[in-house]
Every structure is written in structure tokens, then in C-alpha cells.
Enzyme design. Structure first.
Site, mmCIF file in Angstrom:
data_model
loop_
_atom_site.group_PDB
_atom_site.id
_atom_site.type_symbol
_atom_site.label_atom_id
_atom_site.label_comp_id
_atom_site.label_asym_id
_atom_site.label_seq_id
_atom_site.Cartn_x
_atom_site.Cartn_y
_atom_site.Cartn_z
ATOM 1 N N GLU A 169 0.844 -1.199 0.000
ATOM 2 C CA GLU A 169 0.000 0.000 0.000
ATOM 3 C C GLU A 169 0.878 1.246 0.000
ATOM 4 O OE1 GLU A 169 -0.244 2.266 2.598
ATOM 5 O OE2 GLU A 169 0.967 1.245 4.102
ATOM 6 N N LEU A 171 -0.616 4.489 0.924
ATOM 7 C CA LEU A 171 -1.586 5.483 1.392
ATOM 8 C C LEU A 171 -0.892 6.630 2.106
ATOM 9 C CD1 LEU A 171 -4.517 3.362 2.862
ATOM 10 C CD2 LEU A 171 -4.055 4.005 0.503
ATOM 11 N N ARG A 172 -1.387 7.836 1.857
ATOM 12 C CA ARG A 172 -0.989 9.004 2.623
ATOM 13 C C ARG A 172 -2.155 9.391 3.516
ATOM 14 N NH1 ARG A 172 -0.308 13.083 -1.942
ATOM 15 N NH2 ARG A 172 -2.102 11.841 -2.654
ATOM 16 N N LYS A 230 7.896 -0.723 -0.971
ATOM 17 C CA LYS A 230 7.380 0.225 0.023
ATOM 18 C C LYS A 230 8.492 0.744 0.925
ATOM 19 C CE LYS A 230 4.498 2.631 2.463
ATOM 20 N NZ LYS A 230 3.442 2.045 3.296
ATOM 21 N N GLY A 279 11.873 21.629 8.559
ATOM 22 C CA GLY A 279 10.985 21.773 9.700
ATOM 23 C C GLY A 279 11.336 20.838 10.826
ATOM 24 N N CYS A 286 4.628 5.168 9.898
ATOM 25 C CA CYS A 286 5.282 4.481 8.779
ATOM 26 C C CYS A 286 6.759 4.819 8.653
ATOM 27 C CB CYS A 286 4.553 4.816 7.472
ATOM 28 S SG CYS A 286 2.902 4.087 7.353
ATOM 29 N N LYS A 349 0.797 14.935 11.263
ATOM 30 C CA LYS A 349 0.607 15.676 10.016
ATOM 31 C C LYS A 349 -0.822 16.187 9.979
ATOM 32 C CE LYS A 349 -0.290 13.711 6.148
ATOM 33 N NZ LYS A 349 -0.197 12.958 4.869
#
Length: 459
Positions: A169, A171-172, A230, A279, A286, A349
Site C-alpha cells: 500500500e 496510502l498518505r 514500500k 521543519g 510508517c 501531520k
């Protein structure tokens, strides 16, 4: 009720008899189950956690993800989606089973904890009495799929006709629905033509869309390559983020501006501008654990030196949290004791309530331990943060968090924080001081309103 196309999914091409099961209904599994139903499958989600299954069956998500809860309710109402706690029911329901359980960092070291992945094989294996495909989506150390395939063949009454494939996967958080229904690419790790055929049928709406959209790029590979994709992607991304943060460290002592440096780099097509904003660093469930697990697995394979640079990537990332605290301490006169500090952000986030390895909370906790009175505000993650950090104070608005604050720390890049009117906030705080830990605020605007504005890597 909207149809699948209205919800953003491509028009179904799947034969009506095709059924899918999704084992594990955490962030990845719940998203995958809902989206598979939106693609037109009869979908059965399975979890051993009865409370989670009850909540999902009632249309409630145990986490925040934009757009997903509405799509969950839509698919439940359509009759295409339901949930169970029974491995036996799952085995009898579908031909293709997706394993979507977590692989957190082990408590005793940097490696991946594979107990949940193993438990899926142990749980479903004895019930597999017809040919089927178990498709792993979890991020695992290379070699895991081959090991699981051998174990599944031992357990399943159907033997080696119960195959294993790997479909990582990407995904964000905050974009999970879009990333499932319109992914950047599909990677299929297979060991047989049959496994490839089944997965091509599953993803037919994405590979051969009928709505005029471009087909999703497809990479068909062996199991090991699919497993590596990944962790390699996350390692590259982590390296890019830590690179610009390392440049920020140099800029801080050289008197340079990392924002202008990043802008200049961004015009180079070999580099690009994404993820070049200095930053407080990356966090979440993850990137940090994946690069550590990758290093651990490389050591096991005898190629540790090949990825040893990731150790410095990890260390640069963690140093940024200390750097933000140091910058804030300097801003309030050299010590936190007796100071009131407002922290804007708790999630790792924006558009998420995920606080796993959150840089914002790591900084808030450090500042509080040094004697400051810290108040945190986050639009979505407050409940999770309060459970994990009960010593911190929490507010339900920016204004309440910043009331009589000696300094404000901007640590999660929510749009709400970028849109703050610094003039209005001036009347709330005790001192107009702000540290932009994400380099996302308009420095000129804040300074024009009378604020002392500081950010990592900038004069």
C-alpha cells in the site's frame, strides 16, 4: 445514495460473483475494505477486535480520515460491505483475501513486529478448503511473503492452492480514499500466473477504467521486489526530508536561508521541490519504523552497510525536534521554567488524528518537562493526544491555547493555523513570539503584525 462513480470510484468492471475479504480493519484495512466495496465488490471486513467490528458495522470509524466515514456509510447501505470476527466465515466467503494488519516496531529492537501478520496466516489457514489467494498489503521485511507462503501451504487443507501474493500500500494519511481509488501505481508481487490473473481482475477498474481516466501504472514483480518497494519508497522520502533538514542545520550556523536554498534546488528537474521544506521532521506510523526495520533486515541479510546512511537520516530527523525546543527556549530568554507555551498541533501531520511518533507532541512534552506550562490545540487529534500525554494541558481553540502565552510553537501544518490572523492573535498572547516549526507561515505577515518570528534554518 450516490453510486460508485459519484463517490470518486471508477465504474465497476467486476463480475458480480467476485467477492473480496479484508483482514484487519485498522487504518489500512478499513480504508481498503470501504474502497473495494466502492469499486463494486461484495466485501467482507474481518477483525478479531469485536468493538472495532461493531463500530464499523454501525458506520463509525475509530480514526479520522477525510471522506472515509461518509463512504463507509454509503457502502454499508449499498449492501456490498459488512464486517465479521470469524476467520471461518471469511475463508468461505471470498477467493481473494487481503491481509491489512499492522507491522509496528518491535518493543525489543528496531525490527518489524510480525506477530499480527503471522496471526492472519495461522487464523485463516486451517479454513482454506478451496483455491484462493492471500494478498499481503502490510509493510514487511523482505522474505516475509515467501515464509508465509510455506506456512499457509502447511496449514490449508487445500495445500499450495492457497497462494500468497504481495500488493504494498502507498496510502498518505489525509488522502487515503483518493490513494486507494486513484493510486499513483499498483505493484503486484506474485509467484504464479494465476495469482497475477486474479489481481488483474481485482484491479480491472483501475487498469482499464471506463470513465475516460488514464489507467493506473502497473508493475508486476516477484514477491521480494514487491516487499522492497514500500520500504525503498519510504526510505527515499525520509532521506529527502532529512537532507533539507540537514541543510537547515548548516544554514543556521552560516547565516543562510534554507527556504531560499530549497527554492533554488526545486527548479532542478532531477531534484524537484516536493518534501524540501525544512521543519521539525517526519513522524507517524510508517516512515520512522519502516526505515529502522529496513536497517535491521539489511543487517540480517549481511548487507547492513548498503543502508547505513539511513541511521543518519533517522538521527537528523530526531535532532530537529531538539532544535525546535532549543529555538523556543532561546526565544523566551533561555529557560522554560515559569513560561506559558502554546503548541499548535498534536497530530504528526495535518488532516489526521494520528499521533504516533508525533514531532509536535515530542516537542511539547520536552518543553513541559523543562518546566513550562504547555497548552496544546489540534483540530482533530486532541483526544488521542490527551490519552497519551495526560500531563499536558489541552484547549479547544487556537485562542484558548495561546491565552497569555510567552511563545507560540507552530508544529503541525493544519490549514487553520496557516490562516491565523497574527494581528488578532496579538491581543491574546502575553508576548508576540512564534516559532514556525514547519516553515509554512508567512514570516513577513507575522513580523508586520509585530511578532518576533523564528523558524529552523532561517535568519
Amino acid at each position: 445514495m450516490r453510486n460508485a462513480t459519484d463517490s470518486g470510484a471508477p465504474a465497476p468492471l467486476i463480475p458480480p460473483e467476485r467477492r473480496i475479504s479484508v483482514i484487519g480493519t485498522g487504518y489500512l484495512g478499513a480504508t481498503h475494505a470501504v474502497c473495494m466495496a466502492a469499486l463494486g465488490f461484495e466485501t467482507l471486513g474481518m477483525d478479531v477486535d469485536t468493538e472495532k467490528v461493531t463500530a464499523l458495522s454501525a458506520g463509525r470509524l475509530p480514526f479520522y480520515e477525510p471522506g472515509l466515514e461518509a463512504l463507509l456509510r454509503e457502502q454499508l447501505a449499498s449492501g456490498r460491505l459488512r464486517f465479521t470476527t470469524s476467520y471461518e466465515e471469511v475463508a468461505g466467503f471470498a477467493e481473494v483475501h487481503f491481509s491489512c494488519v499492522g507491522t509496528p516496531q518491535r518493543a525489543d529492537g528496531p525490527g518489524a513486529e510480525l506477530a499480527y501478520v503471522d496471526a492472519v496466516v495461522e487464523g485463516i489457514g486451517p479454513h482454506l478448503r478451496r483455491p484462493c489467494l492471500l494478498v499481503g498489503k502490510s509493510t514487511v521485511p523482505v522474505g516475509t511473503a515467501e515464509r508465509l507462503a510455506s506456512r499457509l501451504a502447511e496449514l490449508a487443507p487445500v495445500g499450495r492452492d492457497a497462494e500468497v501474493a504481495w500488493n504494498p500500500e502507498f496510502l498518505r494519511e489525509g488522502f487515503a480514499v483518493r490513494d486507494t481509488l486513484r493510486p499513483d501505481r499498483l505493484v503486484l508481487g506474485v509467484a504464479s500466473d494465476r495469482a497475477e490473473r486474479l489481481l488483474r481482475e481485482v484491479y480491472a477498474p483501475l487498469l482499464d477504467p471506463r470513465d475516460g481516466s488514464e489507467p493506473v501504472p502497473l508493475v508486476v514483480a516477484d514477491l521480494a521486489t514487491a516487499e522492497l518497494v514500500k520500504v525503498a519508497a519510504n526510505s527515499f522520502l525520509a532521506t529527502k526530508i532529512s537532507f533539507i533538514n540537514a541543510m537547515a542545520e548548516v544554514c543556521e550556523v552560516a547565516g543562510a536561508d534554507v527556504a531560499r536554498l530549497a527554492e533554488a534546488l526545486s527548479y532542478d528537474p532531477r531534484i524537484g521541490g516536493r518534501f524540501l521544506r525544512s521543519g521539525v521532521g517526519f513522524g507517524g506510523g510508517c516512515l520512522p519504523k519502516d526505515i529502522r526495520a529496513f536497517m535491521a533486515r539489511a543487517e540480517e541479510l549481511g548487507v547492513g552497510p548498503a543502508v547505513r546512511f539511513l541511521r543518519e537520516v533517522d538521527e537528523v530527523n530526531l535532532r530537529r525536534r531538539t532544535a525546535v525546543a532549543d529555538l523556543a527556549r532561546e526565544l523566551v530568554g533561555g529557560a522554560f521554567r515559569g513560561r506559558r507555551i502554546a503548541v499548535l498541533g498534536a497530530a504528526f501531520k495535518p488532516d489526521s488524528d494520528d499521533i504516533r511518533d508525533s514531532p509536535a507532541l515530542a516537542v511539547a512534552d520536552r518543553v513541559q518537562r523543562e518546566g513550562a506550562e504547555v497548552t496544546v490545540y489540534d483540530p482533530k487529534a486532541t483526544d488521542n493526544a490527551r490519552k497519551a500525554f495526560p500531563a499536558l494541558a489541552f484547549a479547544d481553540s487556537v485562542g484558548k491555547a495561546a491565552y497569555r502565552a510567552d511563545a507560540v510553537l507552530h508544529l503541525t501544518e493544519w490549514a487553520e493555523f496557516r490562516d491565523i490572523d497574527p494581528g488578532e492573535l496579538s491581543g491574546t498572547v502575553a508576548r508576540q513570539r512564534i516559532v514556525d516549526g514547519r516553515n509554512a507561515l508567512d514570516a513577513a505577515r507575522w513580523r508586520a503584525a509585530g511578532w518576533t518570528f523564528r523558524a529552523l534554518g532561517r535568519p
